[in-house]
Design an enzyme around this catalytic site. Structure first.
Site, PDB file in Angstrom:
ATOM      1  N   ASP A 230      42.785  36.691  45.282  1.00  0.00           N
ATOM      2  CA  ASP A 230      43.346  38.037  45.286  1.00  0.00           C
ATOM      3  C   ASP A 230      44.816  37.915  44.864  1.00  0.00           C
ATOM      4  O   ASP A 230      45.389  36.827  44.814  1.00  0.00           O
ATOM      5  CB  ASP A 230      43.191  38.696  46.661  1.00  0.00           C
ATOM      6  CG  ASP A 230      43.243  40.229  46.556  1.00  0.00           C
ATOM      7  OD1 ASP A 230      43.795  40.748  45.552  1.00  0.00           O
ATOM      8  OD2 ASP A 230      42.754  40.913  47.468  1.00  0.00           O
TER       9      ASP A 230
HETATM   10  C1  BGC Z   1      43.499  44.008  45.902  1.00  0.00           C
HETATM   11  C2  BGC Z   1      42.343  43.672  45.001  1.00  0.00           C
HETATM   12  C3  BGC Z   1      42.663  44.098  43.598  1.00  0.00           C
HETATM   13  C4  BGC Z   1      43.940  43.408  43.160  1.00  0.00           C
HETATM   14  C5  BGC Z   1      44.345  43.695  41.739  1.00  0.00           C
HETATM   15  C6  BGC Z   1      44.823  43.541  45.372  1.00  0.00           C
HETATM   16  O1  BGC Z   1      45.820  44.172  46.071  1.00  0.00           O
HETATM   17  O2  BGC Z   1      43.273  43.467  47.190  1.00  0.00           O
HETATM   18  O3  BGC Z   1      41.193  44.297  45.469  1.00  0.00           O
HETATM   19  O4  BGC Z   1      41.601  43.815  42.750  1.00  0.00           O
HETATM   20  O5  BGC Z   1      44.979  43.833  44.019  1.00  0.00           O
HETATM   21  O6  BGC Z   1      44.837  44.954  41.586  1.00  0.00           O
END
Ligand code: BGC
Length: 694
Positions: A230
């Site tokens: 993530d």
């Molecule tokens: C989230 C993810 C997301 C990523 C990219 C993170 O804050 O937890 O689910 O895909 O950001 O935007």
């Protein structure tokens, strides 16, 4: 590939300008970008959020809009793999047309924490329903030649202290609940990539958990795709690389570019084998080929049929919105009333959406101030599907008035004059923070009670990102759970209110009476040292003890503890009635197959969800689990025999020492019912002992 080409794919920054970080050259502007290798015919990876449509966070692509699907909870409420597939295809089509080839969809965490800020991005509190629905939406996205992730692997159930929270759970229970959901989603959808969560699991960050990534995902499950962290969730170089992490995403949010120069140095120092680096890249290429990204790279045409897509979103909402209560059959509401009143903060404008990286902005959305997630301001978005306009169109009423409800006195006065009141309550959730409790914010509970006492024909439509308490429930005759209903939500709700659509959604989560019924009544909120609740840079890791409920999440917890929630998992009313007869079960080819006859006994066509629950007392026993489900449409008087095959894992317990699912010999109870805790039609089957690998 040269070493430089490989390393360009192992650590990437956000492709959205944040602070000093610019958008990389060639990036469309989205969550991430990895450069192509034209010499080898390999396209750039353009990665975008997420399951509910193609996001355009901070309007990084000025004016680029997209169709917003209903929230995943509402998709869960359809209990319909075909709708998940169809809506996934829609997201995939829009992604391709906009030039994206990796979609960060597939939210497959089970809803363990009813206050969770991201519950709207997840499907349900049940592993089977979550796995099947998330898996089909992934399959839909990927059918268009776009890789989808599943995320956030695993036990990532809350936003409070999300990067410091250590989810503690015994391994048997972990496999029977959260891991089972991911396992089924992966079997069903074959996602090209998996994204571990921000949290720790049993003491290790999910992004560097040897157990989750190497032992289970890539080892026992034989997962061939890649694991991307993530954003800002990588914590090491050697440990993460050896545990099975393949890509450091959002590296500009981490304290170090762990998978860039530090990883090169670790390879030179012999701490990480070159073969591991090659595997990191090979896994990405494998999935890009498997899903067809490489084949379709040259064909985006940019054309999107937004009208057709809006209708797909509307139909999904129509299948998912749940009629919770309908005393005296007050709904469907009569057409051509004299005077109708609509109340609700933005009920004249549109449908509330959940906030954070998954938020989608269709053309004409209203954005008001929301929260900041990882330093990026996230707006509170209303999708342009005005329930007020839809009610005007659908009701044929002579007069439809509107008040926003901020002045309770004015709302009560107007309510007293109306034939019927439709009150839209709203609860906004966002990535980065949990709800402080289960009550509706901004005195809406008091508003509903006051309006209901002025007009007994008050129908409440709850737009929420999860379960909410309803202290006013006894005072209103009818309630709809609309969750976040997406681009066609207003029309879907109005269609149900006035009977164009027969409601058929069933709750994918239980609604507790109050937080006192939860395994963890009070969430621990560790002090953090930044102003951004989603991304504290300093603070102490703290435990969340999920062993209290173990694998008995949601309805299973209520069953085990003998508690009666406000509304149970699986509950959902219709304007017609269905009955179930002749439940039989058979043990064939090592699988248990149940058959039941379901009949529409009312006078309207409608869809029902046949829910089969399995349980066992004694050794190897367990409280009821959803063992199978099927959504079927029936005309008045029509009946059908429905056959459900029970996944063998749902009749077993996971022995984490033996690494086996173990089913004890003996009697198992089967029940077909209109809810996880409801009485229904029972049968039982005696099964021999069995054990099998995951
Ligand atoms: C989230 C993810 C997301 C990523 C990219 C993170 O804050 O937890 O689910 O895909 O950001 O935007």
């Amino acid at each position: 590939m040269t070493e430089d080409e490989k390393f360009a794919w192992l650590s990437g920054r956000m492709a959205i300008p944040v602070g000093d970080t610019k958008k990389p050259d060639g990036a469309l502007g989205s969550a991430a970008f990895y450069p192509g290798i034209p010499r080898l015919g390999i396209p750039a990876q353009q990665q975008s959020d997420a399951s509910l449509g193609v996001a355009n966070t901070t309007d990084v692509r000025p004016g680029d809009n997209a169709t917003a699907l209903p929230s995943s909870l509402l998709l869960g409420a359809t209990f319909d793999p075909a709708t998940a597939r169809e809506t996934g295809e829609m997201v995939g089509r829009e992604a391709v047309a906009k030039g994206f080839n990796v979609q960060l969809g597939g939210g497959a965490n089970i809803v363990r924490e009813p206050r969770g800020g991201r519950n709207f991005e997840y499907v349900s509190e049940d592993p089977l329903l979550t796995g099947i629905i998330a898996g089909h939406s992934v399959a839909g996205i990927q059918s268009q030649g776009v890789v989808s992730t599943v995320k956030h692997f695993a036990l990532n159930a809350q936003e409070t202290g999300r990067v410091l929270a250590n989810s503690v759970l015994g391994l048997g229970a972990l496999h029977e609940s959260d891991l089972l959901a991911f396992r089924i989603a992966i079997e069903t959808g074959a996602p090209g990539a998996v994204m571990p969560g921000y949290n720790l699991v049993n003491g290790d960050w999910a992004s560097e958990s040897e157990y989750l990534l190497n032992t289970v995902l890539k080892g026992e499950w034989g997962y061939p795709g890649w694991v991307m962290s993530d954003w800002g969730a990588t914590h090491s170089t050697v440990k993460a690389a050896l545990a099975g992490l393949d890509v450091q995403s959002g590296a500009n949010l981490d304290p170090e570019p762990f998978f860039a120069d530090p990883l090169r140095a670790a390879v030179v120092a012999g701490q990480v084998p070159q073969a591991r680096v090659d595997d990191m890249v090979a896994r990405q290429l494998r999935s890009l080929f498997a899903v067809g990204v490489i084949d379709t790279a040259d064909t985006p045409d940019g054309a999107i049929d937004y009208m057709a897509h809006r209708l797909i979103a509307q139909r999904a909402a129509e299948r998912g919105i749940v009629l919770l209560k309908n005393e005296g059959d007050i709904l469907p509401a009569p057409r051509r009333m004299r005077r109708v009143l609509v109340i609700g903060r933005r009920a004249d404008v549109g449908m509330l959406a959940g906030g954070g990286s998954s938020a989608v902005s269709p053309v004409g959305s209203l954005s008001v101030e929301g929260s900041a997630v990882m330093g990026v301001p996230m707006a509170k978005v209303y999708h342009p599907s005005s329930p007020l306009h839809a009610i005007k169109a659908e009701s044929g009423a002579a007069q439809v008035d509107f008040v926003d409800g901020t002045d309770a006195g004015k709302a009560v006065e107007a309510a007293a004059e109306a034939d019927m009141v439709f009150l839209f309550a709203e609860e906004w959730r966002t990535e980065g923070e949990d709800r402080p409790g289960l009550n509706l914010p901004d005195d809406q509970d008091a508003l509903i009670a006051a309006v209901a006492s002025a007009n007994p024909r008050t129908v409440v439509i709850v737009q929420s990102g999860g379960a909410v308490a309803m202290p006013w429930l006894d005072e209103v005759p009818a309630v709809l759970a609309a969750f976040y209903a997406g681009s066609g939500g207003g029309e879907a709700i109005a269609g149900i209110l006035f009977g164009r659509v027969n409601p058929s959604g069933h709750l994918p989560i239980s609604f507790p009476r109050d937080v006192g019924q939860l395994p963890i009544p009070e969430q621990r909120d560790p002090a953090t040292t930044t102003s951004n609740p989603g991304m504290p840079v300093e603070g102490e890791v703290f435990d969340i003890d999920y062993n209290i409920e173990g694998s008995d999440v949601g309805y299973r917890w209520y069953a085990r503890e003998g508690l009666v929630p406000l509304f149970q998992f699986g509950h959902g009313l219709s304007y017609t009635a269905f009955d179930h007869r002749d439940l039989t079960a058979d043990h064939r080819d090592d699988a248990v197959v149940a058959t039941v006859t379901v009949r529409n006994t009312g006078d309207r066509a409608g869809a029902t969800v046949v829910q089969l629950y399995v349980s066992r007392s004694g050794a190897g026993g367990f409280v009821p689990r959803l063992g199978g489900f099927a959504r079927i449409d029936l005309k008045p008087g029509e009946h059908r025999d429905v056959t459900l095959r029970i996944d063998p894992r749902l009749l077993a317990r996971f022995d984490a020492t033996a690494r086996l699912w173990v089913r004890e010999a003996g009697a198992y109870t089967l029940r077909v019912a209109d809810g996880a805790l409801a009485d229904g039609l029972n049968s039982s089957i005696v099964l021999p002992a069995a054990s099998f690998t995951d």
